[in-house]
Design a protein around this motif. Structure first.
Motif, PDB file in Angstrom:
ATOM      1  N   ASP A 418       0.880  -1.053   0.133  1.00  0.00           N
ATOM      2  CA  ASP A 418       0.143   0.230  -0.066  1.00  0.00           C
ATOM      3  C   ASP A 418       0.667   0.451   0.013  1.00  0.00           C
ATOM      4  OD1 ASP A 418      -2.329   1.956   0.571  1.00  0.00           O
ATOM      5  OD2 ASP A 418      -3.217   0.696   1.927  1.00  0.00           O
ATOM      6  N   ASP A 419       0.719   1.684  -1.207  1.00  0.00           N
ATOM      7  CA  ASP A 419       1.953   3.261  -1.290  1.00  0.00           C
ATOM      8  C   ASP A 419       3.635   3.284  -0.728  1.00  0.00           C
ATOM      9  OD1 ASP A 419       2.021   5.591  -2.053  1.00  0.00           O
ATOM     10  OD2 ASP A 419       1.195   6.126  -0.192  1.00  0.00           O
ATOM     11  N   VAL A 420       4.118   1.854  -1.409  1.00  0.00           N
ATOM     12  CA  VAL A 420       5.106   1.495  -1.427  1.00  0.00           C
ATOM     13  C   VAL A 420       6.523   2.455  -2.345  1.00  0.00           C
ATOM     14  CG1 VAL A 420       6.931  -0.295  -0.660  1.00  0.00           C
ATOM     15  CG2 VAL A 420       4.250  -0.240  -0.646  1.00  0.00           C
ATOM     16  N   SER A 421       7.112   3.071  -1.184  1.00  0.00           N
ATOM     17  CA  SER A 421       7.781   3.862  -2.797  1.00  0.00           C
ATOM     18  C   SER A 421       9.347   4.172  -1.690  1.00  0.00           C
ATOM     19  CB  SER A 421       7.581   5.572  -2.465  1.00  0.00           C
ATOM     20  OG  SER A 421       6.524   5.522  -3.358  1.00  0.00           O
ATOM     21  N   LEU A 422      10.195   3.818  -2.770  1.00  0.00           N
ATOM     22  CA  LEU A 422      11.608   3.014  -1.996  1.00  0.00           C
ATOM     23  C   LEU A 422      12.538   2.748  -3.422  1.00  0.00           C
ATOM     24  CD1 LEU A 422      12.462  -0.118  -3.011  1.00  0.00           C
ATOM     25  CD2 LEU A 422      11.239  -0.817  -1.325  1.00  0.00           C
ATOM     26  N   VAL A 423      13.882   3.281  -3.269  1.00  0.00           N
ATOM     27  CA  VAL A 423      15.451   3.192  -4.164  1.00  0.00           C
ATOM     28  C   VAL A 423      15.601   2.617  -4.154  1.00  0.00           C
ATOM     29  CG1 VAL A 423      16.077   4.413  -5.474  1.00  0.00           C
ATOM     30  CG2 VAL A 423      13.753   5.425  -5.601  1.00  0.00           C
ATOM     31  N   VAL A 424      16.845   2.060  -4.534  1.00  0.00           N
ATOM     32  CA  VAL A 424      18.020   0.461  -4.623  1.00  0.00           C
ATOM     33  C   VAL A 424      18.658   1.610  -5.554  1.00  0.00           C
ATOM     34  CG1 VAL A 424      19.198  -1.386  -3.973  1.00  0.00           C
ATOM     35  CG2 VAL A 424      15.972  -1.018  -3.472  1.00  0.00           C
ATOM     36  N   GLU A 425      20.270   2.484  -5.415  1.00  0.00           N
ATOM     37  CA  GLU A 425      20.847   2.434  -6.169  1.00  0.00           C
ATOM     38  C   GLU A 425      21.488   1.358  -6.612  1.00  0.00           C
ATOM     39  OE1 GLU A 425      20.787   5.220  -7.881  1.00  0.00           O
ATOM     40  OE2 GLU A 425      19.481   6.032  -5.724  1.00  0.00           O
ATOM     41  N   PRO A 426      22.104   1.667  -7.836  1.00  0.00           N
ATOM     42  CA  PRO A 426      22.700   0.824  -8.126  1.00  0.00           C
ATOM     43  C   PRO A 426      24.164   0.022  -7.899  1.00  0.00           C
ATOM     44  CG  PRO A 426      22.747   2.518 -10.092  1.00  0.00           C
ATOM     45  CD  PRO A 426      22.384   2.746  -8.780  1.00  0.00           C
ATOM     46  N   GLY A 427      24.865  -0.943  -7.489  1.00  0.00           N
ATOM     47  CA  GLY A 427      25.314  -1.877  -6.352  1.00  0.00           C
ATOM     48  C   GLY A 427      25.270  -1.976  -5.567  1.00  0.00           C
ATOM     49  N   ARG A 612       3.211  -1.860   4.338  1.00  0.00           N
ATOM     50  CA  ARG A 612       3.509   0.008   4.302  1.00  0.00           C
ATOM     51  C   ARG A 612       4.881  -0.460   4.638  1.00  0.00           C
ATOM     52  NH1 ARG A 612      -0.322   3.446   3.870  1.00  0.00           N
ATOM     53  NH2 ARG A 612      -2.632   3.310   4.059  1.00  0.00           N
ATOM     54  N   LEU A 613       5.441   0.936   3.776  1.00  0.00           N
ATOM     55  CA  LEU A 613       6.746   1.314   4.501  1.00  0.00           C
ATOM     56  C   LEU A 613       6.491   2.259   5.254  1.00  0.00           C
ATOM     57  CD1 LEU A 613       9.710   0.608   3.343  1.00  0.00           C
ATOM     58  CD2 LEU A 613       9.703   2.387   2.247  1.00  0.00           C
ATOM     59  N   VAL A 614       7.963   1.712   5.709  1.00  0.00           N
ATOM     60  CA  VAL A 614       7.511   2.404   8.132  1.00  0.00           C
ATOM     61  C   VAL A 614       8.431   3.326   8.167  1.00  0.00           C
ATOM     62  CG1 VAL A 614       5.610   0.936   8.653  1.00  0.00           C
ATOM     63  CG2 VAL A 614       7.471   0.000   9.158  1.00  0.00           C
TER      64      VAL A 614
END
Length: 656
Positions: A418-427, A612-614
């Motif tokens: 539910d409305d999850v936003s996240l970023v994993v950068e290269p490497g 959810r991302l908490v």
């Protein structure tokens, strides 16, 4: 024609697939073999034409050679020629029949192989949700039992229909030429027989469908109960007797349906055969009335040769008519099976490649992964591409309905994410933690498009994964699951599955990097050791390291590790962890782990709870925050012995 979609309502099979839809599709299966079919038709017509000459030769033998109607003696020279012709015709038709049978067998079996191949290829395109909602045995039954059930139609029935139709037509015309009065007597009840035959055929279709569904159920029971996992489960819980009882009940139902199907129409055919059997006697009676002028249609000119020729034709007419009736029932039965096959072929995969999809360039791929405003709900198994409770799709049918509106969708409960936003950068090594059912695995399944997001987007290097080609996406993403799957084959084949063209040296290097080479070489047969079904001959740690070797051989830019070290002893975990450390070098890695000691060194940790991302941050940051991660960490380390507390070598300086 309505096509299966993700939202369905129930229809009867006849509403979904009528004969007018099925028959053209069956004809299209035979289209690639038009030349061979044309030769078969030529052979059928030639054979029927030759056989239609026999009654006329018979009449000539009686009326012109043995007992000439002009009153002369027997004409042996003419008799010899007529007999020679009567002997030559069966020889010629037999030779034609051999070639015809070879052609029909080749065409039919080739078309069946095409159908089976098309069905298997289509099933390979279906989304993961289809297979999680459908019994494996039910799918196998469609591939094996249903396709095998239409074998006769594709190999023999079409030729039988054409051959008997030509034979009946030729016999009918010849009988009319000989005596139209006797022909009327022979065929007087045919309209009634045809009407009854159609009613019997419809019943046979319904029974055929129920029989195949029962067979699917039996196949599913067999696949579940006799697999290694099924046998182990039954023995552990002492359920062998109940499994036997379940199979016997399904077996009894299948037997009842088979008997019912076999007996359907038997009374009808008994009546038809009885009528055909007594018709020659009636013909003789009517012929007598005609010869004596007792019938107004008789003129007293009926000859013995004509009567013998007519009864010969009558016999030639009756058998093809009976065969046509039986074949018609077989065709109607097979149409039910074709519908079941076409139902699967008409399922539209939920995960498809869009027109103009972009291929990821492996040389320029950086491996940045982003979830942007993602909401996701698992589809209800009852509203997937069919109704897959066992193998019930064929009984219900489907119809496309309007998709729910955004407001309706938002009001519905049960969001896995539910409305999850996240970023994993290269490497980066990114870890996802959270209690069971929080959506960790779901989030990772969206990256390789095992499922598509309900709302939001998943991006790789800024590209929405839905806009990428499926093959380039599959090449970019590798996965090691909690329960790695190994097929029944050699260790070498299981590793090389990731890249079939890999050299022996590359396979060995992948095994070395996965810390499994030495163990493999300790087996008497080394890399040729058979793993057994689902790898049951190997330990959990050995299977896990083989799975790591396989993904290392694939060499993806993005690696997903789903509980890869759970349920392992300390020493095996150390070996697996070392292998994973090598696997994650220079790759973007997303790791899921309940055992938090394995991911303390992660560059970033994401905490999920109830979809959810908490929280997000490093191990030190999240411990200081005192939220979900710290609670999980404290609970786990209060239960585990000190010997389990070790760090991953990527960042061994991270303090507790």
């Amino acid at each position: 024609m309505p096509r299966p979609s993700s939202t369905i309502t129930h229809l009867s099979p006849d509403e979904l697939y009528g004969n007018q839809d099925v028959l053209p599709r069956v004809a299209r299966l035979l289209r690639p073999y038009r030349a061979q079919i044309a030769l078969v038709l030529v052979a059928v017509v030639a054979s029927a034409a030759l056989q239609s000459l026999v009654p006329f030769l018979t009449r000539a033998v009686f009326d012109d050679a043995l007992f000439p109607i002009d009153g002369g003696g027997a004409r042996l020279h003419l008799l010899a020629w007529l007999v020679a012709g009567m002997c030559a015709i069966p020889i010629a038709t037999a030779l034609i029949g051999i070639g015809q049978n070879w052609l029909t067998s080749t065409v039919g079996n080739s078309a069946m192989a095409d159908l089976r191949g098309d069905l298997f290829e289509h099933l390979q395109k279906m989304e993961l949700a289809f297979f999680t909602a459908t019994k494996t045995g039910a799918i196998q039954s469609r591939l094996a039992n249903d396709v095998a059930g239409v074998r006769t139609v594709l190999t023999d029935t079409a030729t039988t229909i054409v051959q008997n139709s030509v034979t009946v037509t030729a016999a009918f015309v010849s009988m009319v030429v000989l005596s139209w009065q006797l022909t009327v007597l022979t065929l007087i009840l045919m309209p009634l027989f045809i009407t009854l035959q159609l009613r019997v055929g419809r019943r046979r279709q319904r029974l055929a469908r129920r029989t195949q569904e029962s067979l699917s159920e039996m196949t599913a029971i067999t696949e579940e109960a006799l697999s290694v996992s099924g046998i182990l489960l039954a023995k552990v819980f002492n359920r062998s007797e109940s499994e036997v009882a379940r199979y016997r009940e399904a077996n009894r139902r299948q037997t009842r349906l088979q008997v019912e199907q076999a007996m359907t129409g038997r009374t009808f055919f008994a009546v038809v055969q009885t009528f055909f059997a007594i018709t020659p006697a009636l013909i003789y009676l009517v012929a007598g009335w005609m010869l004596t002028g007792s019938l107004p249609v008789g003129d007293g000119t009926l000859t013995a040769g004509t009567l013998v020729a007519f009864t010969t034709l009558q016999g030639r007419l009756q058998m093809p008519l009976l065969q046509l009736m039986r074949v018609s029932l077989d065709v109607q039965t097979s149409l039910a099976l074709f519908r079941r096959i076409f139902e699967y072929l008409d399922l539209e995969p939920a995960i498809t490649e869009r027109p103009g999809a972009v291929a990821l360039d492996p040389d320029r791929l950086r491996g940045r992964v982003e979830l942007r405003g993602v909401r996701f709900r698992y589809p209800d198994p009852r509203t997937l591409s069919g109704t897959f409770h066992g193998d019930r799709f064929g009984e219900s049918g489907v119809r496309i309905e309007d998709e729910p509106t955004d407001d309706e969708r938002s009001a519905e409960p049960g969001w896995a994410l539910d409305d999850v936003s996240l970023v994993v950068e290269p490497g980066q090594l990114a870890a996802i933690v959270g209690p069971s059912g929080s959506g960790k695995t779901t989030a990772t399944y969206l990256v390789p498009r095992f499922y598509d997001v309900t709302e939001g987007a998943v991006l790789i290097d800024g590209h929405d994964v839905r806009e990428l080609t499926l093959s380039s996406l599959a090449d970019a993403v590798g996965m090691v699951t909690q329960e790695p799957y190994l097929f029944h084959g050699t260790i070498r084949d299981n590793i090389a599955y990731a890249r079939p063209g890999a050299s022996p040296a590359e396979i060995v290097q992948a095994a070395r990097d996965a810390n499994i080479h030495d163990r493999i070489m300790s087996f008497p047969e080394g890399y040729e050791t058979i793993t057994g079904e689902r790898g049951y001959r190997l330990s959990g740690g050995e299977k896990q390291r083989l799975a790591i070797a396989r993904v290392l051989l694939k060499d993806p830019r993005i690696l997903i590790l789903d509980e890869a070290t759970s349920a392992l002893d300390t020493e095996t975990e150390r070996l697996v962890q070392e292998a994973l450390e090598r696997a994650t070098r220079s790759r973007t890695t997303i790791a899921i782990a309940h055992r938090l000691s394995t991911i303390r060194s992660a560059d970033v940790i994401f905490g999920l709870e109830d979809g959810r991302l908490v929280e997000r941050g490093t191990h030190r940051e999240l411990m200081a925050l005192g939220g979900l991660y710290k609670r999980l960490y404290d609970e786990q380390f209060s239960r585990e012995p000190h010997g389990r507390r070790h760090c991953d070598s990527r960042r061994a300086d991270v303090p507790l």
